[in-house]
Design a protein around this motif. Sequence first.
Motif, mmCIF file in Angstrom:
data_model
loop_
_atom_site.group_PDB
_atom_site.id
_atom_site.type_symbol
_atom_site.label_atom_id
_atom_site.label_comp_id
_atom_site.label_asym_id
_atom_site.label_seq_id
_atom_site.Cartn_x
_atom_site.Cartn_y
_atom_site.Cartn_z
ATOM 1 N N TRP A 129 31.753 -7.921 47.364
ATOM 2 C CA TRP A 129 32.208 -8.539 48.614
ATOM 3 C C TRP A 129 31.021 -8.585 49.574
ATOM 4 O O TRP A 129 30.313 -7.582 49.747
ATOM 5 N N ALA A 178 30.604 -4.442 49.807
ATOM 6 C CA ALA A 178 31.056 -3.523 48.756
ATOM 7 C C ALA A 178 30.846 -4.172 47.399
ATOM 8 O O ALA A 178 30.780 -5.396 47.290
ATOM 9 N N THR A 228 31.330 2.164 42.183
ATOM 10 C CA THR A 228 31.645 1.413 43.394
ATOM 11 C C THR A 228 30.691 1.795 44.524
ATOM 12 O O THR A 228 30.363 2.973 44.681
ATOM 13 N N HIS A 270 29.702 0.970 48.785
ATOM 14 C CA HIS A 270 30.088 0.400 50.066
ATOM 15 C C HIS A 270 28.915 0.527 51.019
ATOM 16 O O HIS A 270 28.175 1.516 50.987
ATOM 17 N N MET A 310 36.951 -0.940 48.079
ATOM 18 C CA MET A 310 37.029 -2.009 47.084
ATOM 19 C C MET A 310 37.676 -1.490 45.811
ATOM 20 O O MET A 310 37.419 -0.361 45.394
ATOM 21 N N SER A 311 38.512 -2.334 45.212
ATOM 22 C CA SER A 311 39.150 -1.968 43.951
ATOM 23 C C SER A 311 39.243 -3.204 43.064
ATOM 24 O O SER A 311 39.040 -4.327 43.532
ATOM 25 N N ARG A 312 39.521 -2.978 41.785
ATOM 26 C CA ARG A 312 39.680 -4.112 40.877
ATOM 27 C C ARG A 312 40.792 -3.849 39.879
ATOM 28 O O ARG A 312 41.083 -2.697 39.543
ATOM 29 N N VAL A 369 40.050 -8.623 42.374
ATOM 30 C CA VAL A 369 39.471 -7.530 43.135
ATOM 31 C C VAL A 369 40.065 -7.581 44.532
ATOM 32 O O VAL A 369 40.528 -8.630 44.987
ATOM 33 N N LEU A 409 39.786 -5.823 48.720
ATOM 34 C CA LEU A 409 39.024 -5.081 49.715
ATOM 35 C C LEU A 409 40.006 -4.663 50.795
ATOM 36 O O LEU A 409 40.481 -5.493 51.566
ATOM 37 N N CYS A 452 33.857 -13.298 48.078
ATOM 38 C CA CYS A 452 33.937 -12.592 46.817
ATOM 39 C C CYS A 452 32.885 -13.179 45.876
ATOM 40 O O CYS A 452 32.629 -14.400 45.919
#
Length: 126
Positions: A36, A49, A58, A60, A70-72, A79, A81, A96
């Motif tokens: 991101w 991130a 990960t 940031h 942030m995750s996926r 993904v 945020l 993104c």
Amino acid sequence: QVQLVESGGGLVQAGGSLRLSCVASGRSFAWCGMGWFRQAPGKEREFVAAIRRRDGNTYHSDSVKGRFTMSRDSAKNTVALQMNSLKPEATAVYYCAADCGGINRDPLSVAAYDYWGQGTQVTVSS
């Protein structure tokens, strides 16, 4: 055709929260690093991130650490945020991006990414 589509932006008061999402299509992104970035008017695009391609770690930026996460979900090619405790200086277009190329690219660098979404506007009022 590869596409990254962001959503979830909007107007929020300082201290509020937003959750951005990015859906990828056109290929499998399970083995791609994802990032991101954001760009405010008159400023360069900056790292927010990332999830590194090589090991899934990960990262940031210091300016958002502890407030953004942030995750996926690789199975869904998405993904997210999560942005909490938003500040007016977070106002920007959020992008993104996907790194599906070299395995040793720097995930904090704009140059590492092969694909970009169109962006979603986040505006934080004071």
